[in-house]
Each structure stands twice: as structure tokens, then as C-alpha cells.
Scaffold this motif. Structure first.
Motif, PDB file in Angstrom:
ATOM      1  N   HIS A 105       0.831  -1.205   0.000  1.00 49.70           N
ATOM      2  CA  HIS A 105       0.000   0.000   0.000  1.00 49.70           C
ATOM      3  C   HIS A 105       0.865   1.253   0.000  1.00 49.70           C
ATOM      4  O   HIS A 105       0.566   2.228  -0.703  1.00 49.70           O
ATOM      5  N   HIS A 108       2.237   1.786  -3.431  1.00 51.12           N
ATOM      6  CA  HIS A 108       1.246   2.397  -4.304  1.00 51.12           C
ATOM      7  C   HIS A 108       1.086   3.880  -4.020  1.00 51.12           C
ATOM      8  O   HIS A 108       0.768   4.662  -4.931  1.00 51.12           O
ATOM      9  N   ASN A 109       1.320   4.254  -2.759  1.00 50.38           N
ATOM     10  CA  ASN A 109       1.226   5.666  -2.381  1.00 50.38           C
ATOM     11  C   ASN A 109       2.529   6.413  -2.584  1.00 50.38           C
ATOM     12  O   ASN A 109       2.682   7.551  -2.144  1.00 50.38           O
ATOM     13  N   GLN A 110       3.510   5.717  -3.220  1.00 52.82           N
ATOM     14  CA  GLN A 110       4.820   6.297  -3.550  1.00 52.82           C
ATOM     15  C   GLN A 110       5.605   6.687  -2.293  1.00 52.82           C
ATOM     16  O   GLN A 110       6.274   7.719  -2.262  1.00 52.82           O
ATOM     17  N   VAL A 144      -3.578  -5.295  -5.520  1.00 54.10           N
ATOM     18  CA  VAL A 144      -3.382  -4.567  -6.779  1.00 54.10           C
ATOM     19  C   VAL A 144      -4.733  -4.212  -7.382  1.00 54.10           C
ATOM     20  O   VAL A 144      -4.927  -3.109  -7.914  1.00 54.10           O
ATOM     21  N   HIS A 147      -6.225  -1.212  -5.599  1.00 56.95           N
ATOM     22  CA  HIS A 147      -5.570   0.041  -5.964  1.00 56.95           C
ATOM     23  C   HIS A 147      -5.967   0.490  -7.373  1.00 56.95           C
ATOM     24  O   HIS A 147      -6.299   1.673  -7.603  1.00 56.95           O
ATOM     25  N   ASP A 173       3.183   4.999 -13.439  1.00 61.85           N
ATOM     26  CA  ASP A 173       3.191   4.693 -12.009  1.00 61.85           C
ATOM     27  C   ASP A 173       2.958   3.195 -11.769  1.00 61.85           C
ATOM     28  O   ASP A 173       3.613   2.586 -10.908  1.00 61.85           O
ATOM     29  N   HIS A 174       2.043   2.632 -12.517  1.00 63.70           N
ATOM     30  CA  HIS A 174       1.748   1.211 -12.349  1.00 63.70           C
ATOM     31  C   HIS A 174       2.971   0.348 -12.689  1.00 63.70           C
ATOM     32  O   HIS A 174       3.273  -0.625 -11.976  1.00 63.70           O
ATOM     33  N   THR A 177       5.499   0.664  -9.755  1.00 63.66           N
ATOM     34  CA  THR A 177       5.097  -0.038  -8.527  1.00 63.66           C
ATOM     35  C   THR A 177       5.136  -1.549  -8.713  1.00 63.66           C
ATOM     36  O   THR A 177       5.556  -2.285  -7.814  1.00 63.66           O
TER      37      THR A 177
END
Length: 800
Positions: A105, A108-110, A144, A147, A173-174, A177
Motif C-alpha cells: 500500500h 502504491h502511495n509512492q 493490486v 488500488h 506509475d503502475h 510499482t
């Protein structure tokens, strides 16, 4: 698990270092500063902590050695093996998964910079090792999915103007990640995924992105519409963001990991269909409003744009399909129309010599090879038509040399066109050859005219030219010669003119003569030129003979004799005329000399082919040297005894009647009136008398008396289809010889097979008509060389 299953990690190396330091003695180990002990792999976190406490207790519990203790009294330090660990239960697995889920998580939130990837990797490793791979795999899939559902909602709400940018950002981004997640779960990919035939983690992310984002019901159609709209805008001349297009289409290409390409299903098939419709409409509209060259330029530009479009942002797999559609709509569907366009099509380009436009047309048509036949046929038909107009042009036909020059200019023009515009293509060259052959061989005069042109070259036109320049002109002649099918007609005329040039000494260069014969020999073989070469040999031998011959001392006549081999020269069987008494001594002396040197030979004097130089006195102050034929000389010598002779007196010279009248008229022409005839007009009456013209005068001291032309029209040039009688006779012999030769080898042969074989063997000299061959077969049957089979009348049998 056993120790060999542990992945390499800094913690394992630290433990190994502790063991090495422990071997050096307890004193050194106790002196080391306390520090954090790495976790022990293969155990739950609580068990690993207990093991570390036990380890420290063991080391700390060693008694301190006394100061006087020797090395032999030291107690050795021993590292005990790991104790067996217990299996991880589901509760522990859930706890570890919560940690991993939280980490994913954060990724995904960088916020990945705050994570320990080593610890995450170990946690994932332990889950798989303790048979909780399914928990991990399903958890990652759900994580995944959750998100990307949020991402899809965000993309779906994006307006059209920002859709490509938003999708590109989400995709980048995907990818980032999923690469991080893939690295954490690398052990699961190598073991659990492979053993259970699951989709790898990264590919799983692509599938979820495809189904959740790319094919979202509010995204899929909008995305395709925007992509196609951008391409349409670019075709209309507007600027678009090519890099954004490239990234989006690359995304679609990568999303097809588990089946048909998403790029093909969601974009390419629609793109190709719109492309087909676009070029179908545009080509029809443009063709209706513009000329052929303009359309070709437009089509060339469009094809270049589509090729550049593939390089800029389309997938490479689209190139052959896009190319096929564009070439079909722009070229194939309009090829015939373009070629036949009035005032600007292929015919107009050929007529005006527009090599650039023809080259563009050929290059475009080469993309669709089947359309080239239309272009080649048009070129062939146009050249054939132009050639027929040249052959039927009465003004040019009257002048053989001008006719052949026009033919050579025409050949140079279209040969250059084929070389430059058609890229020297073999099939186009063959079509050009067929076109020239069709109209050249439609008129047998072409062969004789070509000989007259060569005669003109070798008598005067090559004078002053270098050897290379002369060779270029002769090579052009050979090109036209290759087109001739009736090469035997050419040979017949060439032999006659060569004989005249050699006997009169009018050749510009003997080297040029021999070069021409060498070229003919190269084209047709030794048999074709053997007699021509023999003529040169005779002239050389005659020259040597005359150098050795000595005329009688009492003779005032200078004699020059050319001894000709009967089979080489085109000599007719003409009886010898009666020579003047003044010529007989030197005449007999040479004959006696020659026969004494060459026994077994027979000399036949060809008085119809000779020439003479006479010194004529017309009055006390008027002397001229006359260059005349042997027949004219014999007639004029009669006037040494009388001033007037009758036609009957001239007949006593035994000159053939037609030749006698022709030579007498030549001496009575207004320009060269050496004799005066009693009657008026061009003809000669039966009781005609001829008087020596003592009043003749000329500005020239040496005067050549030309012969008037024969009524028969010269060297067989009367008709387009006429074949000289001598050639016709040679053809009969050649056909019969070929038939006998074939039948002697085959013994029996059917009619059609015999016709085909005879035609094939004689093609190098002339094209034999089947009817002509059939007549020769009948003649051979009558003479009992062949006979028909009793059972099958169309089968022939050779009679030995």
C-alpha cells in the motif's frame, strides 16, 4: 527448513562473521562492543529473539580467565547447531501478510523510500517457504485490484482533453510499482508461481490494469476515439503530441500478455478500417480534380507519411497491414485509370519524354508488382504504334538513311526511358524489344535499309571519327540488327554492298569494316560471316598477286585484277563481253601468269563488275579522264574507229541487252552527254544510232560517269513484303537441309513436331512460315527423301 534454503542476506553473513570471531577465543569476543544481533532466518520473530537471548547468555556466562592462565588451560568456545524450528501457523502468516500488504500500500502511495526491501523480501520468502504461497498470491492480486480500481475511477472521470496524459501517468506509475512488488516477491515467482502454473506477479499486474483501467467502460471507447482523432488531425496537417501517442499505444501493446493483443483488438483493427475509408475517399476526390503527375506526387507523399507514422508511434506489427491498405487504395485500385488518363497519363508522359513523372509512376507501381504489367503494356503499345507510323511515313521511306536514323533516334529515346524511368528492369526491356521487333519485321525493307545505312557509314560518315566514336555508331546498328528476324535478307544485301565497297575501294577504314564483321560474327556465329571474311581474304591475296605480276613491256594498259572466290562473292552468272583489241595482250598475260601459279583453277572474267579510267580527247583543246564501267569502256572504245555506231554495232560486244541499253543511256544523259543519240526521249529505238560528242566539256578534269538506276527499283526495295529471289532460293535449301538433318536423327516424326523443330533451328536466320516448310516437305517426299506412314498420314518416315 534446512540452512541451505536460506537466501543470501546481510544477516546471514553477520552470523557467519560472529562464528569466525568466536573461534579466536572468548577473550576477544567478550571485548567486542555489544551491538544488535541480526535475526536468525527460518524462525518466527519471537523464536529468533529467544535464540539471540540464549546465544548472548551462553557467551556472557563464561568465567573470566585468570591472569596466569596459559594457552593450554583456555576453555574452547563451541557454537551449537540450530535447533529445529516449528512450522509457521496461519495466524503468524496473516501477521506477516499484513506487514507485506501495508508495504505494498505504501508503494502504491509512492512512499517506498521508508521501507526495508530486505525485510519485505524475507517475509515473502518465509510465507512461501512455509506453504503460505496461495495466501500471498491472492493477497497481492486483491491488493493490486483494489488500488487499480481507484485508479480506474480517477481515469474515468478525466475529461477527453486530459485522458491521454492521465492514462500515461497512471501507466508509468503502475509499471514502477509493479516492478517493486515483483522484486519483493521474486522468490514466489520462481517457486510457487512456476510450480502452480500461475501468472507471474508483473504480468498479473498488466492483466488487472488491462481489465480494470484500459477496458473500463468509460475509458475504452473514449481512448480509441481520441487516438483515431489525433491520427486524423495529423493527416489533415495539424500537429499532435507524438510521444504521448507512442506511450499510449506502447501500453496497449504490452497489455496483451495472456492472449490476443489488446493493441490489435482495441485499436489496430479500427485504425486500419478508418485508414481504408480515408484513402478511398481522398483518392477518388483527388483523382477527379488533378492530373496524373499531381496524383502520383500526392500518393508518394501520403505513403511516406504513413511510413513515418509507424516509426513515430505505431507498433511495428502494423506496418505491413497499413502499407498494404494504403498501396491498394492509392495505387492498385487506380492503376489502369492513371495509365490511361487523357492528356496526362502514361501515353502523354511517353510522348513528351517526362522521365521524372514516369520514374515516379514506376516506383509507385513497383510497390504493387501486379500493376506493372499495365504500365509495361502501355509503353509497348505506344512504341509499337510510333514505330508503325515511322515505317509507313512515305517521306522517310523514300530516304533509307534518314529512315534508319529516325529508327536509331527512336530506339535511343525509349532505351534511355526504360533505363532511367523503369530502372533497367528486365521485363520492361523485353517489352521494348518486342515492340521494336513487331514493326521492324512487318516490313522487309528495314533489313535492306539498315544495310544502306551501314554502307553510308562505312563509305563516308565514319570519316574523321575516332575508333571509339565509330564503335559506338556501329554498336547502335547492331542493336537494330538484333531485332531483325530475316537476317538472311540482311546478309544478302550486306554482301552486295560490301563487294561494291571492296572492289571500288570506297571504304573509309578497313578496321571499321572488320569491326562490323566481328560484331555480326559475335551475334550470329562463324557461319554467318565466313563468306564476308573470305571476301577480305580474296582482296588481300589479289593485292599480293598484282604486286608479283608484271605486265607485257609493249602494253600501254595498266591492269588491276581482283581474283574472287566464286562461293564468297555475290556474282551472277553473266557471259563475258568482247573486250577491245587493245586490252587482249595484258588480259591474256595475267591469265597465263595466274594459272601457272595455281594449277587446277579456272578464271571467269566478270566484266560486269569492273571499272576503267579512259583518257578521252573530244577536240584539240578538250581532254578529260573518264571513270566508267567496263561495259561503258567497251562501248567507248568502238569510237576509236568511227564517230557513229548503231545499236546493232554495240550488240556485237555481247553485253546483255538490258545492261547494254542502261549503259548507253548513262552515256547520253544531259549532265554527262558523252554520246548523242539520234532519237529524242529517254528510251532507245530499235534503229538507234550514237555519235561521239566532240563538244562535250566539263569543269572537272576527271569525270565519273554514273549509271542510271534500274527500273526494278534497286536492291529489292520495291515492296514491304518482298523477299529477293536469291534469298528465297537460299531459304528453300536451308529448310530442306534442316528437315533432312532432323529426320535422319529422329527417323520418324509427326508433322507438327517437325514444323516446330525446323522453325526453332532456323530462327537465328529467318522465321520460316509453316506453309513454306510444308511445301519443302512435299518436295522431299517427291524426291524420295521422306515418306508418309501408311497408318498415319501426318507422320513422316526418313528414307535412307
Amino acid at each position: 527448513g534446512s540452512r541451505k534454503d536460506l537466501p543470501p542476506s546481510p544477516a546471514r553473513h553477520a552470523t557467519h562473521g560472529a562464528r569466525e570471531r568466536a573461534k579466536q577465543g572468548s577473550k576477544k569476543l567478550l571485548a567486542s562492543p555489544p551491538g544488535p544481533t541480526p535475526p536468525i532466518s527460518g524462525l518466527p520473530v519471537e523464536q529468533a529473539a529467544e535464540a539471540r537471548s540464549s546465544h548472548r547468555a551462553t557467551v556472557a556466562g563464561l568465567p573470566s580467565p585468570p591472569a596466569t592462565t596459559t594457552m593450554s588451560d583456555k576453555k574452547k568456545f563451541v557454537i551449537k547447531p540450530f535447533r529445529p524450528h516449528c512450522q509457521m501457523d496461519s495466524t503468524q502468516a496473516q501477521e506477516i501478510w499484513k506487514q507485506l500488504s501495508s508495504a505494498i500500500h505504501e508503494i502504491h502511495n509512492q512512499n517506498a523510500s521508508a521501507l526495508s526491501f530486505e525485510e519485505l523480501y524475507r517475509n515473502a520468502y518465509n510465507l512461501v517457504l512455509h506453504k503460505h504461497g496461495e495466501l500471498l498470491y491472492k493477497g497481492v492480486c486483491k491488493c493490486v485490484q483494489g488500488h487499480l480500481s481507484e485508479v480506474a475511477d480517477n481515469v474515468a472521470q478525466t475529461p477527453d482533453e486530459q485522458l491521454l496524459n492521465t492514462i500515461a501517468t497512471s501507466w508509468n506509475d503502475h509499471q514502477l510499482t509493479m516492478m517493486m512488488v515483483r522484486d519483493i516477491l521474486m522468490y514466489m515467482d520462481r517457486t510457487y508461481v512456476a510450480q502452480n502454473k500461475k501468472v507471474a506477479v508483473y504480468d498479473l499486474g498488466l492483466i488487472i490494469f488491462r481489465d480494470t483501467v484500459a477496458r473500463h467502460e468509460q475509458v475504452k471507447d473514449r481512448l480509441r476515439h481520441i487516438l483515431l482523432e489525433n491520427i486524423a488531425n495529423e493527416r489533415s496537417g495539424q500537429l499532435i503530441e507524438r510521444m504521448l501517442m507512442r506511450n499510449t499505444l506502447s501500453m496497449l501493446a504490452e497489455l496483451g500478455v495472456d492472449g490476443p493483443s489488446v493493441y490489435e483488438e482495441d485499436f489496430e483493427q479500427y485504425f486500419l478500417e478508418t485508414t481504408r475509408d480515408f484513402y478511398r475517399r481522398e483518392s477518388l476526390d483527388y483523382l477527379a480534380q488533378n492530373t496524373c503527375p499531381d496524383y502520383l506526387t500526392k500518393a508518394e507523399t501520403r505513403l511516406g507519411e504513413e511510413a513515418a507514422r509507424v516509426n513515430h508511434f505505431l507498433n511495428q506489427s502494423t506496418e505491413p497491414k497499413l502499407k498494404q491498405i494504403a498501396e491498394t487504395e492509392l495505387i492498385y485500385n487506380h492503376a489502369k485509370t492513371l495509365v490511361e488518363m487523357e492528356n496526362s497519363g502514361c501515353v502523354s508522359m511517353l510522348k513528351d519524354g517526362k522521365v521524372g513523372d514516369l520514374k515516379r509512376m514506376y516506383d509507385l507501381f513497383s510497390r504493387v508488382p501486379s500493376t506493372l504489367d499495365c504500365l509495361r503494356d502501355c509503353m509497348c503499345d505506344y512504341v509499337r504504334k510510333a514505330g508503325r507510323e515511322l515505317v509507313t511515313d512515305q517521306e522517310r521511306v523514300k530516304e533509307p538513311v534518314a529512315f534508319v536514323k529516325g529508327l536509331l533516334d527512336m530506339r535511343d529515346k525509349y532505351d534511355r526511358l526504360v533505363t532511367e524511368a523503369f530502372r533497367s528492369e528486365k521485363k520492361s526491356q523485353k517489352k521494348l524489344k518486342d515492340a521494336f521487333e513487331s514493326f521492324i519485321n512487318a516490313d522487309s525493307r528495314c533489313a535492306s535499309y539498315l544495310v544502306l545505312y551501314i554502307d553510308e557509314l562505312l563509305k563516308s560518315s565514319l570519316k574523321g571519327l575516332s575508333e571509339q566514336e565509330a564503335d559506338v555508331l556501329l554498336e547502335k546498328v547492331i542493336v537494330i540488327f538484333r531485332y531483325l528476324q530475316d537476317k538472311d535478307i540482311f546478309e544478302n544485301f550486306y554482301k552486295q554492298h560490301l563487294a561494291k565497297r571492296l572492289l571500288s575501294g570506297r571504304s573509309v577504314s578497313e578496321d571499321a569494316e572488320r569491326s562490323m564483321i566481328a560484331k555480326l560474327k559475335q551475334e550470329c556465329g562463324y557461319q554467318f560471316t565466313s563468306k564476308l571474311e573470305g571476301m577480305f581474304t580474296d582482296m588481300s591475296i589479289s593485292k599480293e598477286t598484282m604486286e608479283n605480276f608484271q605486265r607485257p613491256a609493249d602494253s600501254t594498259v595498266e591492269l588491276e585484277v581482283n581474283v574472287l572466290t566464286a562461293g564468297y562473292w555475290p556474282t551472277a552468272s553473266v557471259p563475258q563481253c568482247r573486250l577491245a583489241q587493245e586490252l587482249l595482250p595484258v588480259h591474256e598475260a595475267f591469265e597465263a601468269y595466274y594459272l601457272s601459279k595455281h594449277t587446277g583453277r579456272k578464271l571467269t572474267w566478270q566484266t560486269n563488275m569492273g571499272t576503267a579510267d579512259l583518257k578521252a580527247r573530244f577536240n584539240e583543246r578538250n581532254w578529260h579522264e573518264l571513270n566508267v564501267s567496263t561495259y561503258q569502256m567497251c562501248v567507248l572504245m568502238l569510237f576509236n574507229r568511227t564517230d557513229t555506231i548503231s545499236l546493232d554495232d554495240a550488240r556485237e560486244l555481247k553485253i546483255p541487252e538490258s545492261e547494254l541499253k542502261r549503259h548507253l543511256i548513262s552515256l547520253c544523259t544531259p549532265k554527262h552527254r558523252i554520246l548523242r543519240k539520234s532519237s529524242k526521249g529517254k528510251g532507245i529505238a530499235a534503229n538507234e544510232t550514237f555519235t561521239f560528242n566532240t563538244e562535250y566539256s566539263s569543269k572537272l578534269k576527271r569525270v565519273k560517269i554514273p549509271l542510271v538506276s534500274q527500273k526494278e527499283g534497286g536492291l529489292g526495295l520495291a515492296g514491304a513484303k518482298s523477299v529477293p529471289e536469291t534469298v528465297e532460293e537460299d531459304r528453300r535449301h536451308l529448310v530442306e537441309a534442316a528437315i533432312v538433318r532432323i529426320m535422319k536423327a529422329r527417323k520418324t516424326l509427326r508433322h507438327n513436331d517437325l514444323i516446330a523443330e525446323v522453325t526453332r533451328q532456323l530462327t537465328s536466320r529467318f522465321v520460316a512460315e509453316p506453309a513454306f516448310i510444308k511445301k519443302r516437305i512435299e518436295s522431299l517426299i517427291e524426291r524420295e527423301y521422306l515418306e508418309r506412314e501408311t497408318d498415319d498420314r501426318r507422320t513422316y518416315k526418313y528414307l535412307a
